[in-house]
Write an enzyme that holds these catalytic residues in place. Structure first.
Site, PDB file in Angstrom:
ATOM      1  N   CYS A   1       0.840  -1.202   0.000  1.00  0.00           N
ATOM      2  CA  CYS A   1       0.000   0.000   0.000  1.00  0.00           C
ATOM      3  C   CYS A   1       0.876   1.253   0.000  1.00  0.00           C
ATOM      4  O   CYS A   1       2.010   1.236   0.476  1.00  0.00           O
ATOM      5  CB  CYS A   1      -0.874   0.047   1.254  1.00  0.00           C
ATOM      6  SG  CYS A   1      -2.038  -1.317   1.353  1.00  0.00           S
ATOM      7  N   ILE A   2       0.327   2.339  -0.500  1.00  0.00           N
ATOM      8  CA  ILE A   2       1.028   3.631  -0.475  1.00  0.00           C
ATOM      9  C   ILE A   2       0.362   4.520   0.566  1.00  0.00           C
ATOM     10  O   ILE A   2      -0.860   4.693   0.563  1.00  0.00           O
ATOM     11  CB  ILE A   2       0.944   4.325  -1.850  1.00  0.00           C
ATOM     12  CG1 ILE A   2       1.878   3.652  -2.840  1.00  0.00           C
ATOM     13  CG2 ILE A   2       1.266   5.820  -1.751  1.00  0.00           C
ATOM     14  CD1 ILE A   2       3.324   4.104  -2.775  1.00  0.00           C
TER      15      ILE A   2
END
Lengths: 166, 197
Positions: free
Chosen positions: A25-26
């Protein structure tokens, strides 16, 4: 705490926005250059393909405009926003049925959406194969990152933050 | 998009997890030469962020073995061991968990247990399933679980996790065994079990 698919903004100086355990995930951070205003989105996947029902922070192409709208609604000005990206690691190579690294695709999609909105990415702590934790100090705009096996470090500080700490 | 499952469906899935983890426990027991107890499995269907929370504290460090499954359904088998328990397990095999040999031993355990689990799954449902080579990682639980869930997250906001604990008798060590099927995979499994309403 900003969990998977969530986003949050704050202008309360005592607040700390955090995402723990960013793998592929960012964590997208937006901080205002001069005022205590910050936002964090925990992005899972790159493109929504018309999916409008999912949590707003889930897809990069929806999360970026949504986070920007939330920031401006609490008084941020787009021209004074800095973006910082954390995460986007490839933890497992088996992780995608298409064989393409989800972490990297997330980073690219986030960068594209930011570019389209005219926001500059100032710093990143992305890629690799390890998880990260990001913390954003609303009062100062300081962004810190913790990677396993290392101490927490300062990734980005706004000019105002640096000025205030002197 | 199916976002919730009936109690009957969850019961059927729990039963599946029970038999799968029982088979895996037998395999583990013959590997380490010690009896293994299996907890009653839990079957939860939760929104993605809640599912990550349900797996444990996001910032805790664990060793994970990830085993992707392909075939009639897509799924991921995830084995989680807290570092001390990874040590205990490796100790029983005569290797050091922090060494390359140790890490590869854990991967191999993951492979054997995962294959046992998948084999049981295939037998009960009639599905053709094939495990792929496992990958091992030691990292924050949140990062591991979220990355695993993200791979199946396109098209669904709910994660189904079938979770059992395998306890190594005579020790405090336990490992957590999770099956995370893709959204379509769940429907397929439920149909085969005769409870897809």
């Amino acid at each position: 705490m900003v969990r998977m698919g969530e986003l949050a903004v704050s202008r309360v100086s005592g607040h700390l926005l955090a995402s723990i355990g960013l793998g592929s995930c960012i964590g997208l951070v937006l901080v205002d250059d001069t005022r205590p205003l910050a936002g964090l989105a925990h992005i899972m996947l790159p493109v929504s393909n018309g999916d409008l029902e999912s949590p707003i922070g889930k897809f990069a192409d929806r999360a970026v405009p949504a986070l920007l709208d939330e920031m401006t609604s609490i008084g941020a000005s787009r021209s004074r926003l800095h973006a910082v990206l954390v995460g986007g690691a490839q933890m497992f190579s088996c992780g995608s049925s298409t064989g393409v690294d989800i972490g990297r695709r997330n980073e690219e999609a986030t960068r594209d959406a930011l570019a389209a909105a005219g926001i500059t990415v100032r710093k990143t702590a992305t890629g690799g194969s390890k998880g990260r934790t990001v913390r954003v100090h609303v009062a100062t705009g300081l962004v810190t990152v913790k990677e396993p096996g290392a101490d927490e470090f300062d990734l980005f500080a706004t000019a105002a933050a640096v000025g205030r700490s002197r | 998009m199916k976002t919730s499952y009936s109690e009957m469906q969850l019961d059927a899935l729990r039963e599946l997890a029970n038999i799968g983890s029982g088979t895996a426990a037998t395999a583990l027991s013959s590997l380490v030469g010690v009896p293994i107890d299996v907890s009653v499995p839990s079957a939860v269907a939760l929104p993605l962020a809640d599912a990550v929370d349900a797996a444990g504290a996001a910032d805790s460090y664990v060793t994970a073995v990830v085993l992707p499954i392909f075939g009639d359904i897509d799924a991921i088998v995830l084995l989680l061991f807290p570092p001390e328990d990874a040590q205990t397990l490796c100790g029983l095999l005569g290797v050091d968990a922090d060494s390359e040999v140790g890490l590869s031993a854990l991967g191999e355990i993951g492979n054997i247990l995962g294959s046992a689990y998948v084999g049981a799954l295939g037998m009960m449902t009639g599905l053709e399933l094939e495990p792929r080579p496992p990958e091992t990682a030691t990292d924050m639980l949140g990062a591991i679980v979220s990355s695993v869930l993200a791979t199946g997250a396109e098209g669904t906001d709910v994660a189904l996790m079938l979770d059992s604990d395998l306890l190594i008798e005579g020790t405090e060590a336990s490992l957590s065994f999770m099956l995370v099927p893709s959204k379509d995979g769940v429907g397929e499994v439920l149909s085969r079990l005769g409870v897809n309403g």
